[in-house]
Design a protein around this motif. Structure first.
Motif, short mmCIF file in Angstrom:
data_model
loop_
_atom_site.label_atom_id
_atom_site.label_comp_id
_atom_site.label_asym_id
_atom_site.label_seq_id
_atom_site.Cartn_x
_atom_site.Cartn_y
_atom_site.Cartn_z
N GLU A 12 -2.67 12.61 1.51
CA GLU A 12 -1.81 12.83 0.32
C GLU A 12 -0.95 11.24 0.34
O GLU A 12 -0.12 10.95 -0.74
CB GLU A 12 -0.71 13.90 0.26
N ASP A 13 -0.82 10.38 1.23
CA ASP A 13 -0.32 9.12 1.22
C ASP A 13 -1.06 8.23 0.24
O ASP A 13 -0.76 7.08 0.11
CB ASP A 13 0.06 8.49 2.61
N THR A 14 -2.24 8.66 0.03
CA THR A 14 -3.15 7.73 -0.66
C THR A 14 -2.76 7.27 -2.01
O THR A 14 -2.38 8.35 -2.82
CB THR A 14 -4.71 8.35 -0.69
N ALA A 15 -2.66 5.99 -2.35
CA ALA A 15 -2.04 5.45 -3.77
C ALA A 15 -2.07 3.88 -3.62
O ALA A 15 -2.24 3.35 -2.61
CB ALA A 15 -0.50 5.98 -3.68
N VAL A 16 -1.87 3.57 -4.68
CA VAL A 16 -1.55 2.14 -4.91
C VAL A 16 0.03 1.86 -4.59
O VAL A 16 0.85 2.60 -5.16
CB VAL A 16 -2.00 1.33 -6.20
N TYR A 17 0.10 0.97 -3.72
CA TYR A 17 1.68 0.96 -3.30
C TYR A 17 2.12 -0.57 -3.99
O TYR A 17 1.33 -1.48 -3.90
CB TYR A 17 1.74 0.99 -1.77
N TYR A 18 3.20 -0.57 -4.49
CA TYR A 18 3.93 -1.54 -5.33
C TYR A 18 5.37 -2.00 -4.45
O TYR A 18 5.79 -1.20 -4.07
CB TYR A 18 4.01 -1.25 -6.80
N CYS A 19 5.57 -3.14 -4.62
CA CYS A 19 6.63 -3.47 -3.81
C CYS A 19 7.49 -3.90 -5.38
O CYS A 19 7.16 -4.58 -6.19
CB CYS A 19 6.70 -5.00 -3.43
N ASN A 20 8.71 -3.71 -5.11
CA ASN A 20 9.85 -3.89 -6.47
C ASN A 20 11.11 -4.51 -5.99
O ASN A 20 11.60 -4.25 -4.70
CB ASN A 20 10.12 -2.62 -6.86
N ALA A 21 11.53 -5.70 -6.60
CA ALA A 21 12.73 -6.17 -6.35
C ALA A 21 13.76 -6.04 -7.55
O ALA A 21 13.16 -6.25 -8.55
CB ALA A 21 12.51 -7.59 -6.06
N ARG A 22 14.78 -5.54 -7.47
CA ARG A 22 15.69 -5.23 -8.51
C ARG A 22 17.21 -5.50 -8.10
O ARG A 22 17.46 -5.20 -6.99
CB ARG A 22 15.47 -4.04 -9.30
N SER A 58 21.39 -4.29 -8.80
CA SER A 58 22.02 -3.10 -9.36
C SER A 58 21.96 -3.16 -10.89
O SER A 58 22.30 -1.93 -11.35
CB SER A 58 23.32 -3.18 -8.65
N SER A 59 22.01 -4.09 -11.63
CA SER A 59 22.02 -4.00 -12.90
C SER A 59 20.66 -4.07 -13.92
O SER A 59 20.60 -3.93 -14.97
CB SER A 59 22.84 -5.14 -13.64
N ASP A 60 19.71 -4.19 -12.87
CA ASP A 60 18.39 -4.06 -13.32
C ASP A 60 17.68 -2.68 -13.80
O ASP A 60 18.10 -1.74 -13.02
CB ASP A 60 17.32 -4.82 -12.57
N SER A 61 17.17 -2.38 -14.81
CA SER A 61 16.63 -1.24 -15.03
C SER A 61 15.00 -0.95 -14.55
O SER A 61 14.76 0.00 -14.01
CB SER A 61 16.62 -0.83 -16.83
N ASP A 62 14.40 -1.93 -14.24
CA ASP A 62 13.18 -2.11 -13.74
C ASP A 62 12.99 -3.12 -12.51
O ASP A 62 12.37 -2.87 -11.73
CB ASP A 62 12.08 -2.47 -15.05
N GLY A 63 13.26 -4.39 -13.15
CA GLY A 63 13.26 -5.38 -11.88
C GLY A 63 11.78 -6.25 -12.02
O GLY A 63 11.03 -5.92 -12.86
N SER A 64 11.23 -6.62 -10.88
CA SER A 64 10.15 -7.41 -10.77
C SER A 64 9.07 -6.53 -9.68
O SER A 64 9.70 -5.77 -8.87
CB SER A 64 10.38 -8.81 -10.02
N TRP A 65 7.77 -6.68 -10.08
CA TRP A 65 6.82 -5.88 -9.34
C TRP A 65 5.82 -6.71 -8.93
O TRP A 65 5.32 -7.74 -9.45
CB TRP A 65 6.18 -4.89 -10.50
N GLY A 66 5.35 -6.46 -7.54
CA GLY A 66 4.09 -7.09 -7.16
C GLY A 66 2.84 -6.33 -7.54
O GLY A 66 2.72 -5.75 -8.51
N GLN A 67 1.93 -7.12 -7.25
CA GLN A 67 0.55 -6.58 -7.76
C GLN A 67 -0.18 -5.48 -7.69
O GLN A 67 -0.87 -4.94 -8.26
CB GLN A 67 -0.46 -7.81 -7.55
N GLY A 68 0.37 -4.85 -6.33
CA GLY A 68 -0.28 -3.69 -5.94
C GLY A 68 -0.91 -3.65 -4.74
O GLY A 68 -1.96 -4.71 -4.95
N THR A 69 -1.33 -2.84 -3.87
CA THR A 69 -2.27 -2.94 -2.87
C THR A 69 -2.38 -1.38 -2.54
O THR A 69 -1.69 -0.72 -2.37
CB THR A 69 -1.48 -3.54 -1.43
N GLN A 70 -3.90 -1.36 -2.43
CA GLN A 70 -4.23 0.10 -2.06
C GLN A 70 -4.18 0.54 -0.72
O GLN A 70 -4.68 -0.20 0.08
CB GLN A 70 -5.78 0.20 -2.76
N VAL A 71 -3.93 1.47 -0.65
CA VAL A 71 -3.78 2.51 0.71
C VAL A 71 -4.58 3.79 0.52
O VAL A 71 -4.39 4.59 -0.27
CB VAL A 71 -2.16 2.83 1.14
#
Length: 120
Positions: A91-101, A103-116
């Motif tokens: 159940e941990d299978t997913a695309v994992y994304y890194c995020n940087a934001r 405290s004032s960001d609603s969304d921030g920046s995202w990485g391209q994703g990596t499959q697990v």
């Protein structure tokens, strides 16, 4: 915007381990330190969910289902954040994304994703 590069995904059997790394090579250290770094995941047909997050100060936060199995760690000098994943489950299978934001960001920046993928 923070440019993020992820690595470390792959295929592993249930009970195995993987380590994901997210780097911010184009970001100066002070900017990296001002961001809350997080790992999200999205499984097919499901919404993206926050797995773990870590700010410069304070205790990290974890999704209940990964507590005790996953560990997020910041390396501020190298501008990286890792997610050590142990005792992996299918159940941990997913695309994992890194995020940087900040405290004032609603969304921030995202990485391209990596499959697990965790096989049973």
């Amino acid at each position: 915007q923070v440019y993020l590069v992820e690595s470390g995904g792959g295929l592993v059997q249930a009970g195995g381990s993987l380590r994901l790394t997210c780097a911010a090579p184009r970001t100066i250290t002070s900017v990296f330190n001002s961001n809350i770094m997080g790992w999200y995941r999205q499984a097919p047909g499901k919404q993206r969910e926050l797995v773990a997050s870590a700010s410069l100060r304070g205790a990290p936060n974890y999704l209940d289902s990964v507590k005790g199995r996953f560990t997020i760690a910041r390396d501020n000098a190298r501008k990286r954040v890792t997610l050590q994943m142990n005792s992996l489950k299918p159940e941990d299978t997913a695309v994992y994304y890194c995020n940087a934001r900040t405290s004032s960001d609603s969304d921030g920046s995202w990485g391209q994703g990596t499959q697990v993928t965790v096989s049973s």
